[in-house]
Motif scaffolding. Structure first.
Motif: not given
Length: 51
Positions: A12-31
């Motif tokens: 769960m900690s690894r998943l949280r770290f992975a999502l935290a790294r990728r979330a800004p990229l997803l937000v940028q793609a949506v923008h």
């Protein structure tokens, strides 16, 4: 533990770290998609064929 080393933590900690790294990229793609689509919407671009 080094801040970049997550070998000794649970899944769960690894998943949280992975999502935290990728979330800004997803937000940028949506923008970027919104900013690209806006002119098409404003100027009435349509993908349909006009006969």
């Amino acid at each position: 533990m080094n801040s970049m080393e997550i070998d000794d933590v649970g899944f769960m900690s690894r998943l949280r770290f992975a999502l935290a790294r990728r979330a800004p990229l997803l937000v940028q793609a949506v923008h970027m998609a919104h900013s690209t689509a806006l002119p098409f919407i404003m100027y009435g671009f349509s993908t349909g064929t006009s006969a």
